[in-house]
Design a protein around this motif. Structure first.
Motif, PDB file in Angstrom:
ATOM      1  N   PRO A   1       5.298   9.251   8.689  1.00  0.00           N
ATOM      2  CA  PRO A   1       6.330   8.208   8.686  1.00  0.00           C
ATOM      3  C   PRO A   1       5.985   6.993   7.829  1.00  0.00           C
ATOM      4  N   TYR A   2       4.710   6.711   7.614  1.00  0.00           N
ATOM      5  CA  TYR A   2       4.350   5.530   6.836  1.00  0.00           C
ATOM      6  C   TYR A   2       5.017   5.533   5.469  1.00  0.00           C
ATOM      7  N   PHE A   3       5.099   6.703   4.831  1.00  0.00           N
ATOM      8  CA  PHE A   3       5.632   6.752   3.473  1.00  0.00           C
ATOM      9  C   PHE A   3       7.082   6.267   3.405  1.00  0.00           C
ATOM     10  N   ALA A   4       7.830   6.453   4.483  1.00  0.00           N
ATOM     11  CA  ALA A   4       9.248   6.070   4.490  1.00  0.00           C
ATOM     12  C   ALA A   4       9.467   4.661   5.036  1.00  0.00           C
ATOM     13  N   GLN A   5       8.412   4.005   5.515  1.00  0.00           N
ATOM     14  CA  GLN A   5       8.582   2.653   6.055  1.00  0.00           C
ATOM     15  C   GLN A   5       9.028   1.695   4.955  1.00  0.00           C
TER      16      GLN A   5
ATOM     17  N   ASP B   1       0.842  -1.189   0.000  1.00  0.00           N
ATOM     18  CA  ASP B   1       0.000   0.000   0.000  1.00  0.00           C
ATOM     19  C   ASP B   1       0.877   1.238   0.000  1.00  0.00           C
ATOM     20  N   CYS B   2       0.608   2.144  -0.940  1.00  0.00           N
ATOM     21  CA  CYS B   2       1.416   3.372  -1.064  1.00  0.00           C
ATOM     22  C   CYS B   2       0.970   4.450  -0.092  1.00  0.00           C
ATOM     23  N   GLY B   3      -0.336   4.572   0.119  1.00  0.00           N
ATOM     24  CA  GLY B   3      -0.872   5.657   0.932  1.00  0.00           C
ATOM     25  C   GLY B   3      -2.309   5.923   0.551  1.00  0.00           C
TER      26      GLY B   3
END
Length: 379
Positions: free
Chosen positions: A241-245, A197-199
């Motif tokens: 932060p999710y985007f960089a996980q 999932d990207c976002g």
């Protein structure tokens, strides 16, 4: 001389109601030597009260949630049954001709790996009731076995995307723009398929459009196209932060919900033209999806788009600006209209379960290995 009679069609129904919460899509899919063919498609919008309840049940701390969730599952199942009836009527098939229905259910919590190291994923559904209402076996609860095996339980569509959109020798990707944007990486060189999932996608775009325009969605992105993305807001949103996980990873409304957006709006954003915020949300989806593709599959030269966002011309133009040199196609150009892809994926997953075949890809979900996914409720 004896002849072998032709094999009976291997027909399954797939049902999907996604994080966009706009309703149910269903297909009758026939599997044969030439692959998959969709024989019929039908859909049904959620009654407003059911949609409101499903949306409310995405948010913790409600009153009497167990009771409300059980009744909402029954209401959802009746919409599923209505779509099944439409599909049978359109094809002229009777219930006995369908091997099984793949019914995903409606995700209201998705917290794999959280709290106790296993976590959980929860989809409202009543497959026993659906089997009673339709007289057809029902395959359901596809995600929980992957989570039990240490995986994210999502996304599950990359294996299906690989089967229908992958091509040897060409690096491709499939981008599903539903409530959440998810990406399948189809390298075409024998290396593992990956996906994540990207976002956010339509979940936030639809929310902002409903709030400020009174419309359930921004048709063709026409309203967003009148606005100007706000650079400072976009940077605050991308700082999530999710985007960089690292991958594997998955997300949903547990993270990307209206309060998440509201907490990142400053006074200037609230005073701005709401179309500028809509444009910023469209830019967030386009940029986060494009950056995910460039980071994890920079050799990709063809992106196949499906889901409701495939009909959003403004969003597709933004994607194209961020992905020069990448051909962006509708899934319709590859044999499956955008609104049919996920429903067809759950027909495919139902078939995998009936045949005792794995439905997950450990390289996608992070599970400890291949697993047969789901539980079967006989007719």
């Amino acid at each position: 001389m004896t002849t072998t009679p032709p094999a009976a069609p291997d027909c399954y129904i797939g049902l999907m109601s996604g994080t966009s919460l706009d309703g149910v899509d269903g297909v009758v899919a026939e599997f044969g030597a030439d692959g998959l063919a969709v024989c019929a498609h039908a859909g049904a919008a959620f009654p407003p009260a059911l949609r409101a309840e499903l949306l409310a049940l995405n948010t913790p701390a409600g009153v009497d949630e167990l009771h409300r969730a059980s009744l909402a599952a029954n209401g959802l199942t009746r919409v599923y049954a209505d779509v099944v009836a439409q599909l049978l009527a359109r094809t002229g098939l009777d219930a006995a001709a369908i091997r099984a229905i793949g019914a995903h259910g409606q995700t209201v919590r998705h917290r794999p790996g959280a709290f106790d190291g296993t976590g959980y994923t929860m989809q409202l559904n009543n497959p026993a009731l659906l089997a009673e209402l339709t007289g057809i076996a029902v395959a359901a609860d596809f995600r929980s076995r992957d989570v039990a095996a240490g995986g994210q339980g999502a996304p599950l569509v990359p294996a299906f995307h690989a089967a229908v959109f992958g091509r040897a020798g060409e690096a491709r990707a499939a981008l599903n723009l539903g409530g959440i944007a998810n990406l399948s990486l189809l390298p075409g060189d024998g290396t593992p398929v990956r996906g994540f999932d990207c976002g956010p996608a339509n979940a936030l775009l639809d929310h902002w459009c409903q709030l400020h325009r009174g419309h359930p969605f921004d048709a063709d992105g026409a309203w967003a196209a009148t606005g100007t993305a706000r650079a400072s807001l976009l940077q605050r949103l991308l700082a999530e932060p999710y985007f960089a996980q690292p991958i594997p990873k998955s997300t949903g409304r547990d993270l990307f919900h209206p309060d998440w957006l509201a907490q990142r709006l400053d006074d200037a954003d609230r005073a701005a033209d709401p179309a500028d915020v809509q444009a910023t949300l469209a830019e967030l989806t386009a940029r986060s999806s494009a950056e995910a593709l460039r980071t994890h599959a920079p050799a990709t030269r063809r992106l196949i788009v499906c889901g409701g966002g495939a009909f959003n011309g403004d969003l597709l133009r933004r994607l194209a600006r961020h992905l020069p040199g990448v051909a962006i196609d509708s899934s319709a150009d590859h044999g499956l209209p955008p609104q049919q892809v996920e429903a067809a994926a759950f027909a495919w997953l139902a078939r995998q379960l009936v045949n005792g075949a794995p439905g997950n890809l450990p390289a996608v979900t992070g599970a400890h290995g291949l697993r047969v996914l789901g539980a079967l409720y006989p007719a």
